[in-house]
Design a protein around this motif. Structure first.
Motif, PDB file in Angstrom:
ATOM      1  N   TYR B 178       2.843  13.309  10.542  1.00  0.00           N
ATOM      2  CA  TYR B 178       3.926  12.336  10.731  1.00  0.00           C
ATOM      3  C   TYR B 178       4.148  11.529   9.451  1.00  0.00           C
ATOM      4  O   TYR B 178       3.192  11.116   8.786  1.00  0.00           O
ATOM      5  CB  TYR B 178       3.598  11.382  11.886  1.00  0.00           C
ATOM      6  CG  TYR B 178       4.751  10.436  12.181  1.00  0.00           C
ATOM      7  CD1 TYR B 178       5.845  10.877  12.922  1.00  0.00           C
ATOM      8  CD2 TYR B 178       4.761   9.142  11.684  1.00  0.00           C
ATOM      9  CE1 TYR B 178       6.926  10.032  13.176  1.00  0.00           C
ATOM     10  CE2 TYR B 178       5.829   8.290  11.930  1.00  0.00           C
ATOM     11  CZ  TYR B 178       6.913   8.740  12.672  1.00  0.00           C
ATOM     12  OH  TYR B 178       7.973   7.909  12.912  1.00  0.00           O
ATOM     13  N   LEU B 179       5.411  11.305   9.098  1.00  0.00           N
ATOM     14  CA  LEU B 179       5.767  10.457   7.957  1.00  0.00           C
ATOM     15  C   LEU B 179       6.295   9.130   8.492  1.00  0.00           C
ATOM     16  O   LEU B 179       7.314   9.108   9.194  1.00  0.00           O
ATOM     17  CB  LEU B 179       6.851  11.147   7.111  1.00  0.00           C
ATOM     18  CG  LEU B 179       7.388  10.321   5.936  1.00  0.00           C
ATOM     19  CD1 LEU B 179       6.351  10.234   4.815  1.00  0.00           C
ATOM     20  CD2 LEU B 179       8.691  10.932   5.401  1.00  0.00           C
ATOM     21  N   TYR B 180       5.596   8.035   8.192  1.00  0.00           N
ATOM     22  CA  TYR B 180       6.076   6.721   8.636  1.00  0.00           C
ATOM     23  C   TYR B 180       7.375   6.393   7.911  1.00  0.00           C
ATOM     24  O   TYR B 180       7.503   6.626   6.712  1.00  0.00           O
ATOM     25  CB  TYR B 180       5.030   5.630   8.386  1.00  0.00           C
ATOM     26  CG  TYR B 180       3.804   5.777   9.258  1.00  0.00           C
ATOM     27  CD1 TYR B 180       3.871   5.495  10.626  1.00  0.00           C
ATOM     28  CD2 TYR B 180       2.597   6.219   8.743  1.00  0.00           C
ATOM     29  CE1 TYR B 180       2.754   5.645  11.441  1.00  0.00           C
ATOM     30  CE2 TYR B 180       1.481   6.378   9.549  1.00  0.00           C
ATOM     31  CZ  TYR B 180       1.563   6.095  10.899  1.00  0.00           C
ATOM     32  OH  TYR B 180       0.470   6.253  11.704  1.00  0.00           O
ATOM     33  N   SER B 181       8.327   5.836   8.647  1.00  0.00           N
ATOM     34  CA  SER B 181       9.614   5.469   8.051  1.00  0.00           C
ATOM     35  C   SER B 181       9.493   4.140   7.324  1.00  0.00           C
ATOM     36  O   SER B 181       8.539   3.379   7.532  1.00  0.00           O
ATOM     37  CB  SER B 181      10.670   5.342   9.150  1.00  0.00           C
ATOM     38  OG  SER B 181      10.360   4.211   9.957  1.00  0.00           O
ATOM     39  N   GLU B 207       3.124  13.455  -2.024  1.00  0.00           N
ATOM     40  CA  GLU B 207       4.007  14.492  -2.573  1.00  0.00           C
ATOM     41  C   GLU B 207       4.450  15.511  -1.524  1.00  0.00           C
ATOM     42  O   GLU B 207       5.338  16.322  -1.793  1.00  0.00           O
ATOM     43  CB  GLU B 207       3.323  15.229  -3.728  1.00  0.00           C
ATOM     44  CG  GLU B 207       3.510  14.561  -5.087  1.00  0.00           C
ATOM     45  CD  GLU B 207       2.670  13.292  -5.255  1.00  0.00           C
ATOM     46  OE1 GLU B 207       1.763  13.059  -4.429  1.00  0.00           O
ATOM     47  OE2 GLU B 207       2.935  12.532  -6.195  1.00  0.00           O
ATOM     48  N   PHE B 208       3.833  15.462  -0.353  1.00  0.00           N
ATOM     49  CA  PHE B 208       4.139  16.474   0.659  1.00  0.00           C
ATOM     50  C   PHE B 208       5.044  15.864   1.733  1.00  0.00           C
ATOM     51  O   PHE B 208       4.584  15.473   2.799  1.00  0.00           O
ATOM     52  CB  PHE B 208       2.849  17.028   1.260  1.00  0.00           C
ATOM     53  CG  PHE B 208       1.943  17.638   0.229  1.00  0.00           C
ATOM     54  CD1 PHE B 208       2.059  18.985  -0.099  1.00  0.00           C
ATOM     55  CD2 PHE B 208       1.014  16.871  -0.447  1.00  0.00           C
ATOM     56  CE1 PHE B 208       1.244  19.555  -1.077  1.00  0.00           C
ATOM     57  CE2 PHE B 208       0.200  17.421  -1.424  1.00  0.00           C
ATOM     58  CZ  PHE B 208       0.314  18.765  -1.740  1.00  0.00           C
ATOM     59  N   VAL B 209       6.311  15.750   1.402  1.00  0.00           N
ATOM     60  CA  VAL B 209       7.300  15.133   2.283  1.00  0.00           C
ATOM     61  C   VAL B 209       8.512  16.061   2.324  1.00  0.00           C
ATOM     62  O   VAL B 209       8.977  16.498   1.270  1.00  0.00           O
ATOM     63  CB  VAL B 209       7.688  13.732   1.754  1.00  0.00           C
ATOM     64  CG1 VAL B 209       8.896  13.197   2.482  1.00  0.00           C
ATOM     65  CG2 VAL B 209       6.513  12.777   1.875  1.00  0.00           C
ATOM     66  N   TYR B 210       9.003  16.352   3.536  1.00  0.00           N
ATOM     67  CA  TYR B 210       9.987  17.422   3.697  1.00  0.00           C
ATOM     68  C   TYR B 210      11.332  16.924   4.206  1.00  0.00           C
ATOM     69  O   TYR B 210      11.487  15.755   4.551  1.00  0.00           O
ATOM     70  CB  TYR B 210       9.417  18.497   4.643  1.00  0.00           C
ATOM     71  CG  TYR B 210       8.018  18.922   4.245  1.00  0.00           C
ATOM     72  CD1 TYR B 210       7.788  19.491   2.993  1.00  0.00           C
ATOM     73  CD2 TYR B 210       6.928  18.690   5.086  1.00  0.00           C
ATOM     74  CE1 TYR B 210       6.498  19.849   2.591  1.00  0.00           C
ATOM     75  CE2 TYR B 210       5.638  19.046   4.690  1.00  0.00           C
ATOM     76  CZ  TYR B 210       5.442  19.623   3.447  1.00  0.00           C
ATOM     77  OH  TYR B 210       4.172  19.959   3.053  1.00  0.00           O
ATOM     78  N   GLY B 212      14.197  16.357   2.929  1.00  0.00           N
ATOM     79  CA  GLY B 212      14.995  15.363   2.209  1.00  0.00           C
ATOM     80  C   GLY B 212      14.605  13.926   2.490  1.00  0.00           C
ATOM     81  O   GLY B 212      15.273  12.989   2.042  1.00  0.00           O
ATOM     82  N   LEU B 213      13.514  13.723   3.217  1.00  0.00           N
ATOM     83  CA  LEU B 213      13.073  12.350   3.506  1.00  0.00           C
ATOM     84  C   LEU B 213      12.379  11.750   2.280  1.00  0.00           C
ATOM     85  O   LEU B 213      11.967  12.466   1.371  1.00  0.00           O
ATOM     86  CB  LEU B 213      12.121  12.353   4.710  1.00  0.00           C
ATOM     87  CG  LEU B 213      12.803  12.769   6.020  1.00  0.00           C
ATOM     88  CD1 LEU B 213      11.766  13.002   7.108  1.00  0.00           C
ATOM     89  CD2 LEU B 213      13.801  11.695   6.459  1.00  0.00           C
ATOM     90  N   ALA B 314       4.743  21.905  19.745  1.00  0.00           N
ATOM     91  CA  ALA B 314       4.400  21.581  18.350  1.00  0.00           C
ATOM     92  C   ALA B 314       5.492  20.710  17.746  1.00  0.00           C
ATOM     93  O   ALA B 314       6.576  21.207  17.447  1.00  0.00           O
ATOM     94  CB  ALA B 314       4.238  22.873  17.539  1.00  0.00           C
ATOM     95  N   PRO B 315       5.211  19.409  17.568  1.00  0.00           N
ATOM     96  CA  PRO B 315       6.214  18.545  16.928  1.00  0.00           C
ATOM     97  C   PRO B 315       6.427  19.009  15.483  1.00  0.00           C
ATOM     98  O   PRO B 315       5.523  19.588  14.879  1.00  0.00           O
ATOM     99  CB  PRO B 315       5.575  17.155  16.937  1.00  0.00           C
ATOM    100  CG  PRO B 315       4.339  17.245  17.753  1.00  0.00           C
ATOM    101  CD  PRO B 315       3.953  18.697  17.838  1.00  0.00           C
ATOM    102  N   ASN B 316       7.607  18.731  14.952  1.00  0.00           N
ATOM    103  CA  ASN B 316       7.910  19.165  13.588  1.00  0.00           C
ATOM    104  C   ASN B 316       7.435  18.109  12.593  1.00  0.00           C
ATOM    105  O   ASN B 316       8.035  17.052  12.475  1.00  0.00           O
ATOM    106  CB  ASN B 316       9.429  19.370  13.461  1.00  0.00           C
ATOM    107  CG  ASN B 316       9.785  20.108  12.189  1.00  0.00           C
ATOM    108  OD1 ASN B 316       8.959  20.847  11.630  1.00  0.00           O
ATOM    109  ND2 ASN B 316      11.001  19.908  11.715  1.00  0.00           N
ATOM    110  N   PRO B 317       6.362  18.384  11.848  1.00  0.00           N
ATOM    111  CA  PRO B 317       5.830  17.361  10.945  1.00  0.00           C
ATOM    112  C   PRO B 317       6.709  17.215   9.705  1.00  0.00           C
ATOM    113  O   PRO B 317       7.211  18.206   9.182  1.00  0.00           O
ATOM    114  CB  PRO B 317       4.453  17.897  10.578  1.00  0.00           C
ATOM    115  CG  PRO B 317       4.546  19.369  10.749  1.00  0.00           C
ATOM    116  CD  PRO B 317       5.571  19.635  11.795  1.00  0.00           C
ATOM    117  N   LYS B 318       6.859  15.992   9.251  1.00  0.00           N
ATOM    118  CA  LYS B 318       7.723  15.720   8.095  1.00  0.00           C
ATOM    119  C   LYS B 318       6.930  15.583   6.804  1.00  0.00           C
ATOM    120  O   LYS B 318       7.503  15.357   5.739  1.00  0.00           O
ATOM    121  CB  LYS B 318       8.516  14.423   8.337  1.00  0.00           C
ATOM    122  CG  LYS B 318       9.381  14.445   9.591  1.00  0.00           C
ATOM    123  CD  LYS B 318      10.450  15.510   9.489  1.00  0.00           C
ATOM    124  CE  LYS B 318      11.375  15.448  10.704  1.00  0.00           C
ATOM    125  NZ  LYS B 318      12.385  16.531  10.634  1.00  0.00           N
ATOM    126  N   GLY B 319       5.625  15.650   6.903  1.00  0.00           N
ATOM    127  CA  GLY B 319       4.825  15.490   5.698  1.00  0.00           C
ATOM    128  C   GLY B 319       3.458  16.126   5.826  1.00  0.00           C
ATOM    129  O   GLY B 319       3.112  16.680   6.864  1.00  0.00           O
TER     130      GLY B 319
END
Lengths: 399, 399
Positions: B178-181, B207-210, B212-213, B314-319
């Motif tokens: 999860y990527l915190y907003s 560095e591992f953020v997907y 376009g976030l 499976a939730p889609n992880p953003k990072g």
């Protein structure tokens, strides 16, 4: 702003650290500073060890096993077997420097508030590790008059309470250079057995033993092998302090399993350091002979030269590359600072380690400093000359 | 035999560690094991970084400054400046891995018995560090239904007592990805300010953020900069986990001075790792592009394939390169062990991380596992197929 932790506030920077800005200032002013304050040898790291890192072909620098690479542990076990210490790779956890081995010992064996007895003067950083682990250091003072021999066993008995969990020794000793005899180690073993304590031994200077004497490891105490922990390091043996590789060693399986849990939390010891450490096991005997000859020459020179200075007393250390000496001064912190800030001879001065930092008891070490004889003879000669001249004019001279 | 410490006994080996012997046994029996359990990427370390170590000409591997080489800290400050984080080399202590940065934070900011709030599931090793520091972890459960978003701030309020000293987050998150907003980070900042807490942020997957976030660092919270500590590491950024180099970063000078005392006790971070870390700062953009493309392809593949399996969520992880997924199983520890011991498909099986180890609350994570998508697509494909077949026949399947 939230407050800093009490252990953070209570952890004291060592007196040497406090001197660093003054040394930097002295250098800025163009003075040459002879560093007799540090345990960083000027000896080269063995070529075979350096080459192993240069030639390493791995494409990904991966985590290793948390206990360290098995091939390294096997090689290390053989090193110990060759010096009469009967262990296998399963009795070894490779640590991030000897420092981490001490941390693992305190964390695995001691609860917060528990007490560890350490003969003083002792290596300052034991204080930092004890503070981090919430462990209380109980010092027993050894005296310069006896060359810093092990204090009488009766003194240990007096200090032992139901909080006492371990005795920690450094052998050969930093800062004193004292080498504990076989008889002293056996006497320690007896009291450890009697009170069912752990015996921690920091033996990182094992190879630095002089005058035909032999190092007697705590690992020889077969009867209490479940109580014994050996803390080791490649830093001094191979003059490779920066690789941060040490070892936590015990025949006590439950203790190894426990320490491994702390090792697993930090994932693994440094990979390059392990590569260097494993290759260093192949260091030819000629390297150690050269190092030995260099240090014995330095020791002989420096002890002789120091004892010739009026008012100075320097016991002859049998191991490591340190000595704690007595000076005719009022306050070693003040003297060491004065050397850097207010004194120069032939545009040079000398940086020493005030012995106050090696004592946990109040007001001890005020007339003592530690000398690390890690410079070439020519530089040692100049440094001792600087010290001699300084003592002639130091305003706080006592006799 | 003297007793082991309570903290030693209480520190739990992670469920993954407990599976290792079963994985070894499976391999002995000739099964191929796909490792989706570990955070060791198969990506190569940048050539420029490896070459710096190969070409290092130093003859003595010496201690560095306890805060790390100044040239490295200066270079690292520039790296942060380039991503909008306004710090200097004096705000940085180079640590032995991100692990040590976390240890320094706990030791410097918290007294034994103090509480740190951590959203769970969380990185298992936080438990080991908390246990060593005598700090109590207070978990707040985030849920798979919301993709493991930050729990409601009201939940944090409920947990805050006079013992609460810090909130710790990992962003992007291991184990959830999860990527915190920006909004979530700001909300955390507000509660930290209100209760005058420390905010620890482990941002090693920055560095591992997907998709376009953008990663929003806690270092952007200018109003509470005295409360914020950034914990970082080169391990994942440059696929160099074995060098054990991280960083402890804060604008709080007293905190840096305090952490430095613990850093001085352990002398210095690994020299070779610092050489590699400094050289890695020159890694060309093409390297990161390639890594990014590789991971996004893996993520897209694995999430899609997992969600196609009957009963899997499976939730889609953003990072990062992890995801925690829900399986139709009774007990993830049992299932993961069964995969290794009792199941094979085309002579292969898969090793997963039971999510129980990432929860501090009892009985959480029983129907969840962590997937690390650190394998090539071809292998991921086979591994997912194995998982699909396994779920068809697992005796503890729940629906």
């Amino acid at each position: 702003m939230p407050s800093i932790s009490e252990r953070g506030l209570n952890t004291q920077a060592s007196p040497i650290r406090k001197l660093v800005p003054f040394a930097e200032q002295a250098k800025k002013e163009g003075k040459h500073v002879y560093h007799l304050n540090i345990g960083q040898p000027d000896i080269k790291t063995p070529e075979c060890a350096l080459n192993a890192v240069r030639n390493y072909k791995g494409k990904v620098i991966e985590y290793s096993h948390s206990a360290g690479n098995e091939s390294y542990r096997k090689g290390l076990a053989k090193y110990y077997n060759n010096i009469g210490i009967d262990i296998t790779q399963n009795d070894i956890i490779i640590t991030t420097g000897g420092s981490e081995a001490i941390q693992f010992g305190l964390l695995s064996c001691m609860n917060p508030g528990d007490e560890v007895i350490i003969p003083e003067p002792f290596y300052t950083n034991y204080n930092g590790f004890a503070s981090a682990a919430g462990v209380v250091v109980k010092p027993i003072t050894s005296s310069i008059e006896s060359g810093f021999a092990l204090p009488d066993i009766g003194e240990f008995e007096k200090l032992i309470t139901d909080k006492t969990k371990a005795i920690l020794i450094c052998n050969p000793n930093n800062p004193t250079g004292y080498l504990y005899s076989k008889e002293e180690i056996i006497a320690l073993g007896e009291i450890v057995k009697k009170h069912d304590l752990f015996l921690f031994a920091d033996e990182v200077y094992r190879e630095f033993v002089y005058d035909g004497l032999e190092h007697y490891s705590v690992m020889n105490l077969k009867e209490i092998e479940q109580n014994v922990v050996l803390m080791d390091s490649v830093s001094k043996r191979y003059s490779a302090c920066g690789v941060r590789i040490g070892a936590f060693i015990s025949k006590n399986k439950i203790l190894i399993e426990t320490a491994l849990k702390f090792a697993q939390a930090r994932l693994s010891p440094p990979s390059y350091g392990q590569i260097l450490g494993e290759a260093a096991l192949e260091t030819p005997k000629a390297y150690f002979d050269e190092v030995y000859n260099e240090y014995i020459e330095r020791r002989n020179f420096v002890i002789d030269a120091l004892n010739k200075i009026d008012g100075v007393m320097a016991p002859n250390p049998k191991g490591a590359f340190y000595t704690v000496i007595k000076l005719p001064i009022d306050n070693s912190d003040r003297f060491c600072k004065w050397l850097l800030s207010d004194f120069s001879y032939k545009n040079s001065t000398v940086m020493l380690a005030p012995a106050t930092g090696f004592y946990s008891s109040d007001k001890h070490g005020l007339d003592e400093v530690r000398i690390a004889y890690v410079l070439k003879i020519k530089d040692l000669k100049n440094a001792v000359e600087v010290l001699e001249e300084a003592l002639k004019v130091y305003p706080g001279r006592t006799n």
